[in-house]
Write an enzyme that holds these catalytic residues in place. Structure first.
Site, PDB file in Angstrom:
ATOM      1  N   TYR A   1       4.278 -20.851  -8.072  1.00 29.42           N
ATOM      2  CA  TYR A   1       5.929 -20.484  -8.038  1.00 29.42           C
ATOM      3  C   TYR A   1       6.490 -21.559  -8.819  1.00 29.42           C
ATOM      4  O   TYR A   1       6.099 -22.020  -9.441  1.00 29.42           O
ATOM      5  CB  TYR A   1       6.307 -20.588  -6.430  1.00 29.42           C
ATOM      6  CG  TYR A   1       6.085 -19.231  -5.806  1.00 29.42           C
ATOM      7  CD1 TYR A   1       6.766 -18.497  -5.494  1.00 29.42           C
ATOM      8  CD2 TYR A   1       4.645 -18.993  -5.339  1.00 29.42           C
ATOM      9  CE1 TYR A   1       6.531 -17.140  -4.732  1.00 29.42           C
ATOM     10  CE2 TYR A   1       4.482 -18.105  -4.537  1.00 29.42           C
ATOM     11  CZ  TYR A   1       5.141 -17.108  -4.380  1.00 29.42           C
ATOM     12  OH  TYR A   1       5.018 -15.858  -3.521  1.00 29.42           O
TER      13      TYR A   1
ATOM     14  N   GLY B   1      -3.006 -18.217   9.148  1.00 26.96           N
ATOM     15  CA  GLY B   1      -2.031 -17.189   8.722  1.00 26.96           C
ATOM     16  C   GLY B   1      -2.364 -15.863   9.338  1.00 26.96           C
ATOM     17  O   GLY B   1      -1.879 -15.541  10.257  1.00 26.96           O
TER      18      GLY B   1
ATOM     19  N   CYS C   1      -0.481  -6.963   5.279  1.00 26.89           N
ATOM     20  CA  CYS C   1       0.564  -7.883   5.030  1.00 26.89           C
ATOM     21  C   CYS C   1       0.705  -7.796   3.441  1.00 26.89           C
ATOM     22  O   CYS C   1       1.998  -7.454   3.104  1.00 26.89           O
ATOM     23  CB  CYS C   1      -0.231  -9.362   5.624  1.00 26.89           C
ATOM     24  SG  CYS C   1      -1.997  -9.481   4.763  1.00 26.89           S
TER      25      CYS C   1
ATOM     26  N   GLU D   1     -18.258  11.188  21.804  1.00 24.39           N
ATOM     27  CA  GLU D   1     -18.644  10.825  20.562  1.00 24.39           C
ATOM     28  C   GLU D   1     -20.199  11.554  20.373  1.00 24.39           C
ATOM     29  O   GLU D   1     -20.948  11.566  21.091  1.00 24.39           O
ATOM     30  CB  GLU D   1     -18.972   9.188  20.254  1.00 24.39           C
ATOM     31  CG  GLU D   1     -20.047   8.808  19.023  1.00 24.39           C
ATOM     32  CD  GLU D   1     -19.343   9.242  17.878  1.00 24.39           C
ATOM     33  OE1 GLU D   1     -20.280   9.748  17.086  1.00 24.39           O
ATOM     34  OE2 GLU D   1     -17.892   9.333  17.555  1.00 24.39           O
TER      35      GLU D   1
END
Length: 666
Positions: free
Chosen positions: A180, A340, A371, A433
């Site tokens: 950055y 995170g 995200c 199923e």
């Protein structure tokens, strides 16, 4: 919990006490900002939920310190200096509620994007020196003036003072990290300045050094200041990262310079280093996809810094495995575990470890779909496997007003999510199923070792459905008569999709199989393989086969593999593309299969016809929805829904999200 007791021992950052060793790693709070620079209520509830879940330290996502020098589109992220009074009033309630759980919170502050900014977000393109934009080479960034740098430093100090007044326990400076704006000052590849903010390492570090000194002068020496710190850049070229284990010349910050820089920055006043690696030119290092194939990605960097500096070290990078986390703490590799994306998937991860309920932790897939991928496409931060993430207050599960009998047809991801939510809301759920196993296409898709968390998600669903007493019927194919007989109140059709076949001469040969069948049984695959279709499934299958020492050729009819990355998060695309090249997968684009012969596969290319001599041909040209049963039942059943691949072939995120949306309202 005894095996992981080290994770729940207190620690300190300076004089600040942290109740355990878990911190929430900073992730961009896109969607959580108000027009006046504050966190909105959605953002507040998002952080409070992680405090409830047992996290000891929350570090918010990046917040701008100003919005004039590098003006960005609002509301992209919070900014304390736009309206300090409003920021303090709105966030003070958030910090008070977080503190009720004995959790601490730092506000992360950033100087902005610089050359890394998405062109649709930044309105004024600036950088340390004149340089082109990372994403659009035609966009040129001008050099910041010295006066603008001084303004930035004042804004950092002002923002920290506002954070302190709002009840934050410290701040983190998003500085020597990820390429950055301020990190661009620290790296000689980007910084060509001739003043005191350029030149040698001391000059290039002067910006972050001046920032921490200004904050300490304004807020006091005891107010903690963390530094988000990328020890190594992994840049082998502009817009070109280096893979783990790859031999390359580092053009950014190498380990030696990273150590020297860390010492200078700690000496300047930073109280803790939050460690990772990478820049926007090697973006998959900062946002590791599943292809890294191991936990503790940044532990080696944390271990280096622990020996070199005398401040606490935070290490993230796929640290959600409590075994890896505990070992890292006990062996002194780091002091605090950063989580995170795992805290997006399950905000109660620390609490579940402490209570010995590890099997209840919903796994993160490292997929980036909900995200980073969602942010890049203009959406708010959320999570592929946890639809509630980022909308905790408004989008949770509440009991149904009337309990109903719900029939779910199909046990893939969308069927399992439908069953889970219906059961949580109090409905009686019967899941049918037609095979002997739940999971649908994800069973095959989770076979490569780098997709192991997909397999963990299937196991998690199986355990959840068992705990919720969902009735599951295997080897049961539902038809109209069966539905008439059972007379459910609600029918959810989750019949999935089927592999698309090709109408080609020789397609019936024994050496031609689908990607699903190939993934399920590698013994069916010869040593020389052609994969028709270079979408995500084809490319992941190719990588897996190369890792199993097969010779692989990818054949794609268009001019790009993976659709050029347009349909997947960029870091995933970039790493998978690089891995295919690194592992020497032969790629033939603009190539159309015309015939399958005894010799192999015949392909039409721009240069004429070509034959690839192979043992096995794997078809990976996509899937088509299997919705036939739904349309047969549509006029028979009043309350009926179509979910997952049966409605629209997409990905795991939308299979889960669509099922959640439907069933939370039944």
């Amino acid at each position: 919990m005894n095996n992981y007791i080290s994770l729940f021992q207190g620690t300190k950052i300076g004089k600040l006490e942290i109740k355990n060793r878990f911190s929430m790693a900073p992730m961009g709070p896109f969607g959580f900002a108000g027009e006046n620079g504050t966190f909105n209520q959605r953002g507040a509830e998002y952080y409070i939920e992680r405090a409830k879940g047992g996290t000891g330290l929350i570090i918010t996502g990046l917040c701008s310190v100003e919005n004039e020098i590098e003006k960005i589109v609002r509301p992209s992220m919070p900014c304390p200096t736009i309206n300090p009074t409003a920021f303090i009033m709105s966030t003070k309630e958030m910090t008070e509620r977080i503190h009720a759980y004995n959790c601490k919170i730092f506000l992360q502050l950033t100087g902005g994007f610089g050359r890394a900014g998405l062109p649709n977000i930044i309105e004024k393109a600036v950088a340390p020196s004149e340089i082109e934009n990372r994403w659009n080479p035609n966009l040129k960034h001008r050099e910041l003036t010295r006066n603008e740098i001084q303004d930035y430093i004042k804004k950092f100090a002002q923002s920290a003072a506002i954070a302190k007044a709002a009840g934050f326990d410290g701040v983190e400076i998003h500085a020597v990290h990820e390429g950055y704006l301020i990190d661009q000052f620290t790296i000689g590849l980007y910084n060509k300045r001739n003043d005191e903010y350029g030149g040698n390492i001391t000059g290039r570090l002067k910006f972050p050094v001046d920032i921490v000194k200004a904050i300490k002068k304004t807020c006091g020496e005891d107010f903690p200041v963390s530094l988000r710190y990328s020890l190594k850049s992994f840049i082998k070229g502009i817009r070109q990262g280096a893979l783990p284990g790859e031999d390359f010349k580092e053009l950014g910050r190498d380990t030696e310079e990273g150590i020297e820089s860390a010492k200078i920055l700690v000496e300047a006043g930073y109280d803790v280093l939050n460690v990772d690696a990478g820049t926007y030119d090697s973006w998959y290092w900062n946002h590791p996809p599943m292809y890294f194939n191991q936990g503790g990605i940044y532990l080696s960097f944390a271990r280096i810094l622990k020996k070199e500096v005398n401040v606490p070290i935070i290490a993230a990078g796929r640290m959600d495995d409590p075994e890896i986390a505990t070992k890292a703490i006990e062996e002194g590799d780091c002091d605090i575990i950063g989580l995170g994306r795992p805290l997006l998937a399950d905000p109660y991860l620390p609490k579940k470890i402490k209570e010995g309920k590890i099997h209840k932790i919903r796994p993160c897939l490292s997929c980036h779909e909900g995200c980073m991928g969602r942010i890049a496409s203009g959406g708010a931060l959320s999570c592929a496997v946890n639809p509630v993430c980022g909308r905790e207050k408004s989008y949770g599960i509440v009991p149904a007003s009337t309990n109903k009998e719900v029939m779910i047809i199909g046990g893939g991801i969308s069927g399992m999510e439908s069953a889970r939510v219906c059961a949580l809301r109090g409905h009686e759920v019967n899941l049918y199923e037609k095979t002997s196993q739940l999971g649908g296409h994800v069973i095959a898709g989770s076979m490569p070792s780098f997709k192991k968390n997909d397999n963990e998600l299937l196991k998690w669903y199986e355990r959840e459905l068992k705990d919720l007493n969902v009735n599951i019927y295997f080897n049961t194919e539902v038809d109209i008569d069966f539905v008439k007989q059972e007379k459910p109140d609600v029918v959810i059709v989750s019949t999935g999709s089927t592999s698309i076949n090709l109408d080609l001469p020789g397609i019936e040969k024994n050496n031609v199989i689908s990607a699903d069948n190939a993934l399920l049984d590698i013994s069916k695959i010869g040593n020389n393989v052609a994969i028709v279709g270079a979408g995500l499934v084809g490319c992941e299958t190719a990588l897996w086969l190369r890792q199993n020492n097969k010779k692989v050729t990818l054949i794609e009819s268009t001019d790009k593999i993976l659709s050029g990355g347009s349909n997947m998060p960029f870091m995933n695309y970039d790493m998978l593309k690089d891995l295919l090249n690194y592992n020497k997968v032969n790629i033939a684009t603009s190539s159309i299969v015309s015939n399958i012969s005894e010799e192999g596969i015949i392909v039409k290319t721009k240069c004429g016809e070509k034959t690839f001599n192979v043992d096995t041909i794997i078809l990976s040209v996509g899937y088509k929805s299997d919705d036939s049963l739904y349309w047969k039942l549509d006029k028979l059943v009043d309350d009926i829904y179509l979910v997952g691949d049966a409605k629209n072939v997409k990905n795991i995120m939308y299979a889960i999200w669509d099922a959640y949306e439907i069933t939370r309202n039944i």
